[in-house]
Design a protein around this motif. Structure first.
Motif, PDB file in Angstrom:
ATOM      1  N   GLU A 294      -1.961  -2.642   8.443  1.00 30.09           N
ATOM      2  CA  GLU A 294      -2.006  -3.771   7.516  1.00 30.09           C
ATOM      3  C   GLU A 294      -1.902  -5.043   8.358  1.00 30.09           C
TER       4      GLU A 294
ATOM      5  N   PHE B 275      -5.706  -1.587   5.577  1.00 29.21           N
ATOM      6  CA  PHE B 275      -5.491  -2.187   4.251  1.00 29.21           C
ATOM      7  C   PHE B 275      -5.677  -3.701   4.382  1.00 29.21           C
TER       8      PHE B 275
ATOM      9  N   LEU C   4      -2.051   4.013   8.809  1.00 28.09           N
ATOM     10  CA  LEU C   4      -2.484   2.943   7.923  1.00 28.09           C
ATOM     11  C   LEU C   4      -2.053   1.623   8.553  1.00 28.09           C
TER      12      LEU C   4
ATOM     13  N   PRO D 180       0.816  -1.220   0.000  1.00 20.76           N
ATOM     14  CA  PRO D 180       0.000   0.000   0.000  1.00 20.76           C
ATOM     15  C   PRO D 180       0.847   1.265   0.000  1.00 20.76           C
ATOM     16  N   LEU D 181       2.133   1.132   0.319  1.00 20.19           N
ATOM     17  CA  LEU D 181       2.969   2.337   0.390  1.00 20.19           C
ATOM     18  C   LEU D 181       3.682   2.632  -0.927  1.00 20.19           C
TER      19      LEU D 181
ATOM     20  N   TYR E 103     -10.227  -0.705   3.938  1.00 23.94           N
ATOM     21  CA  TYR E 103     -10.298  -0.480   2.487  1.00 23.94           C
ATOM     22  C   TYR E 103      -9.589  -1.613   1.759  1.00 23.94           C
TER      23      TYR E 103
ATOM     24  N   ARG F 231       2.952   0.403  -9.256  1.00 26.56           N
ATOM     25  CA  ARG F 231       2.134   1.061  -8.232  1.00 26.56           C
ATOM     26  C   ARG F 231       1.340   0.022  -7.424  1.00 26.56           C
TER      27      ARG F 231
ATOM     28  N   ILE G 115       1.311   7.391   8.068  1.00 30.55           N
ATOM     29  CA  ILE G 115       1.530   7.822   6.686  1.00 30.55           C
ATOM     30  C   ILE G 115       1.345   9.328   6.455  1.00 30.55           C
TER      31      ILE G 115
ATOM     32  N   THR H 202       3.744   4.140  -4.137  1.00 23.38           N
ATOM     33  CA  THR H 202       2.920   5.078  -4.911  1.00 23.38           C
ATOM     34  C   THR H 202       3.592   5.437  -6.238  1.00 23.38           C
TER      35      THR H 202
ATOM     36  N   HIS I 296       1.667   1.956   9.917  1.00 22.42           N
ATOM     37  CA  HIS I 296       2.437   2.969   9.188  1.00 22.42           C
ATOM     38  C   HIS I 296       1.831   4.330   9.499  1.00 22.42           C
TER      39      HIS I 296
ATOM     40  N   ASP J 145      -3.710   8.164  -0.679  1.00 21.82           N
ATOM     41  CA  ASP J 145      -4.330   8.475  -1.969  1.00 21.82           C
ATOM     42  C   ASP J 145      -4.966   7.224  -2.571  1.00 21.82           C
TER      43      ASP J 145
END
Ligand SMILES: Cc1cc2nc3c(=O)[nH]c(=O)nc-3n(C[C@H](O)[C@H](O)[C@H](O)COP(=O)(O)OP(=O)(O)OC[C@H]3O[C@@H](n4cnc5c(N)ncnc54)[C@H](O)[C@@H]3O)c2cc1C
Lengths: 120, 535
Positions: free
Chosen positions: B28, B86, B26, A44-45, B68, A53, B9, A47, B7, B13
């Motif tokens: 996980e 996540f 965030l 998820p990190l 999410y 991605r 963060i 970007t 995390h 996005d």
């Protein structure tokens, strides 16, 4: 006395050579292999604004030095899921040149890979 | 023990850069290794305990908490400013055991599967295929999580099938940190699994049609969806055709969906009497800037599975061209810094004269979608009978008040019974606009938020009932929008949510999106019977 044309050549030559060399050394291409049914390990990190991605990327960027008796080598990587999702290697002119001038003893390795997502 | 990585963060996005949004943490959660805990049920329950620990932490800090999936939604529906979770490492999957089927179940046990929330569609496709089965429908590609799909109502263009949530027969929610806060919801009129199953996942079972329908498209706000029971079917193949047909014919089919009586004949897709077959899928692509007499349409016909067909995914790919919209976004990518040039290109180009035929499973036809850069997507749902009129209005909007860099498409989906499903018409036409995010100042054109507001105003002004895809760009704060779209169903949804959740957990599972839409409202006196089993 040198003619102006000849002295001009002397000025242009190193310049052109430098440009050409830097172009050649940086010129490269990459090949990406991917697994049609594979699911990439997510990150998820990540970007980055490209194919990677959201994927967990592993990078190998090194030069392997082989002993005189060694002809080939293995890179033994670990994916917790036991498989690769994608694999990209980059060939650069610099890497090829290094291989040539060291008679195959130094091998540049530029690899990016993504493991499969773990699953039951 | 399942473990959670934290995390800090600062900002988060979506996959297609529709943010960024300020976010503190965030999380996980990673499952315990199979070798340490071989039983799937044990690992599943162990993960549930870990999620409850995180929920308790957020409750103690008086913060929000939101799960999410792949962040593929382009609205701010998945965002939460305090804690985001996540899910995709939570991907257990299993078949249903003989002793888990409800005695009154009308389902075939072999068609039922239980998926943990973080399974993405691609891995579900693979798992089902290996069991000789298939999802009934998916979106146009395969990267969303199952919980993410169901929470917004992801659809394809399966006109007689419905959306992803319409195959769901049970939902396991974690609604708080207490022992009673793991619930398993089913329809009381169509139970599927029994108390043996519920006790294995340590859940309190609630069989109630209204609650189930409200929780089906939950917008991430009915708690943490831990697992979902899905009804699959035998695997099948789709024959896919892309053709140019006259605009009038394409729109007449959109309006009537009477394929059997139309003169849209695809060679090989007729019955013994030569009458056209009804497609499984029908989609129209439209370039709103060109007055073309023909449209590109995509039709797919369902066939029994057989092996030995040519692989529809080519071995060497320079661009993933499975869908005109994806083709467009990959071309448009080159014009990222020159949106006016892209629009000029659109104004002078007809869509490519494709005549393409491939065959594949649902997983092969609706395959991977790569990252295409910052992108937007607007999608409104209208009754298919209103679709030509709605298209005309919204195409004129782009021409007269735009232009905006994007292409239009129409997909058709059977009605869902989920309380807040945007596929709420007998057959909903999803009228979609997809393209690249632009800079209105630099490009000197209308902004995306303004354009989104105008979509609502134009449809309202012309009395066309509509809905909006929860996971796409829209003016979500438009006054009275939700009541306009859903009428009494919006109230029903809020009441069911309030009956199921305590006030503090309702706040925990809320977010800005819910506040913007007014759906975060907690109905203090909601009848508790709404969250009780109906026997
Ligand atoms: C390339 C691309 C293609 C797309 N194609 C389609 C298409 O064909 N059809 C279509 O309908 N849409 C499509 N969309 C939109 C997208 O599929 C939906 O918005 C979908 O909901 C995203 O799923 P996700 O797993 O990314 O969920 P997210 O976007 O991460 O989350 C969506 C919602 O689900 C909630 N959620 C997720 N997991 C949980 C959980 N465990 N518990 C509780 N709530 C949860 C989130 O809180 C959020 O409210 C597309 C988007 C992209 C980027």
């Amino acid at each position: 006395m040198e003619s102006p044309a000849i002295s001009n050549k002397k000025v242009i030559h190193p310049f052109v050579v430098t440009i050409l060399l830097s172009l050649l050394l940086s010129s490269c291409y990459s090949v990406r292999l991917m697994n049609k049914n594979g699911i990439p390990e997510p990150d998820p990190l990540n970007t980055s604004e490209d194919f990677y991605r959201g994927k967990r990327v592993h990078v190998l960027d090194t030069v392997i030095t082989l002993k005189p008796v060694e002809g080939e080598f293995y890179l033994i990587e670990r994916c917790a899921s036991g498989g690769f999702y994608s694999f990209e290697y980059k060939v650069t002119f610099g890497g090829v040149l290094l291989n040539v001038i060291t008679f195959g003893k130094k091998r540049q390795v530029k690899i990016k890979y993504v493991c499969l997502k773990q699953s039951d | 023990m399942a473990t959670t990585v934290k995390h800090e963060i600062g900002s988060w996005d979506t996959f297609h850069n529709n943010g960024p949004f300020p976010t503190k943490v965030l999380y996980e959660t990673l499952l315990e290794a199979k070798g340490n805990m071989p039983s799937i049920t044990d690992r599943y329950n162990d993960a549930a305990a870990e999620i409850q620990r995180l929920i308790q932490l957020a409750l103690s800090n008086r913060e929000g908490f939101r799960a999410y999936g792949s962040a593929w939604s382009m609205s701010h529906i998945a965002h939460q400013k305090d804690n985001m979770h996540f899910n995709t490492a939570m991907n257990l999957k299993r078949t249903i055991d003989v002793d888990e089927l409800h005695p009154n179940a009308t389902y075939v046990r072999e068609n039922l599967f239980f998926f943990e929330c973080g399974n993405i569609i691609k891995e579900i496709n693979q798992f089902l295929f290996d069991n000789g089965k298939s999802l009934k429908t998916t979106g146009a590609s395969n990267g969303q999580t199952i919980a993410g799909c169901v929470s917004t109502g992801v659809h394809g263009s399966a006109l007689d099938v419905g959306s992803v949530q319409d195959s769901v027969v049970g939902i396991n929610l974690i609604i708080g940190a207490g022992i009673d806060d793991i619930v398993y919801l089913e329809r009381h009129t169509r139970p599927a699994l029994n108390d043996v199953f519920a006790s294995r996942i340590k859940a309190r079972i609630i069989r109630n049609d209204d609650l189930f329908k409200a929780a089906l498209v939950s917008l991430g706000s009915f708690g943490f969806i831990h697992g979902i029971t899905v009804e699959a079917e035998n695997r099948f193949l789709l024959n896919r055709y892309v053709k140019r047909i006259s605009k009038d014919k394409a729109l007449q089919l959109a309006q009537t969906l009477a394929f059997e009586d139309a003169d849209f004949v695809v060679e090989g897709e007729t019955d013994a009497g030569g009458k056209p077959l009804r497609p499984y899928h029908y989609k129209i692509f439209i370039n709103p800037y060109v007055n073309d007499t023909e449209y590109v349409v995509e039709a797919m016909y369902k066939k029994p599975y057989r092996s030995g067909y040519p692989d529809p995914v080519p071995r060497i790919k320079t661009a993933i061209y499975r869908d005109l919209i994806l083709l467009f976004t990959s071309i448009a990518e080159r014009f990222r810094n020159s949106i006016p040039s892209l629009i000029r290109l659109l104004q002078t180009s007809v869509l490519p004269p494709v005549d393409l035929q491939v065959t594949g499973t649902i997983g092969e036809i609706f395959w991977d979608a790569g990252y295409q850069g910052p992108a937007y997507a607007c999608a409104v749902g209208v009754d298919s009978r209103d679709s030509p009129k709605a298209l005309e209005l919204l195409a004129n909007l782009a021409k007269n008040e735009g232009p905006i860099p994007g292409l239009y498409a129409m997909r058709f989906v059977r009605q869902s019974d989920a309380t807040l499903a945007f596929t709420r018409f007998p057959v909903t036409c999803m009228l979609e606009i997809d393209g690249l995010i632009w800079n209105p100042q630099r490009d000197n054109i209308i902004s995306l938020p303004q354009f989104c507001t105008r979509i609502i105003e134009v449809l309202q002004a012309n009395n066309i009932p509509f809905t909006i895809h929860w996971g796409k760009n829209a003016d979500w704060s438009f006054p009275g929008l939700i009541e306009h779209m859903y009428g009494a169903n919006a109230q029903q949804w809020k009441e069911c949510r309030s009956a199921l959740l305590k006030e503090e957990t309702a706040a925990l599972f809320s977010n800005r999106f819910l506040q913007d839409t007014g759906l975060s409202e907690y109905i203090v006196n909601a009848p508790l019977a709404l969250a009780a089993s109906v026997v």
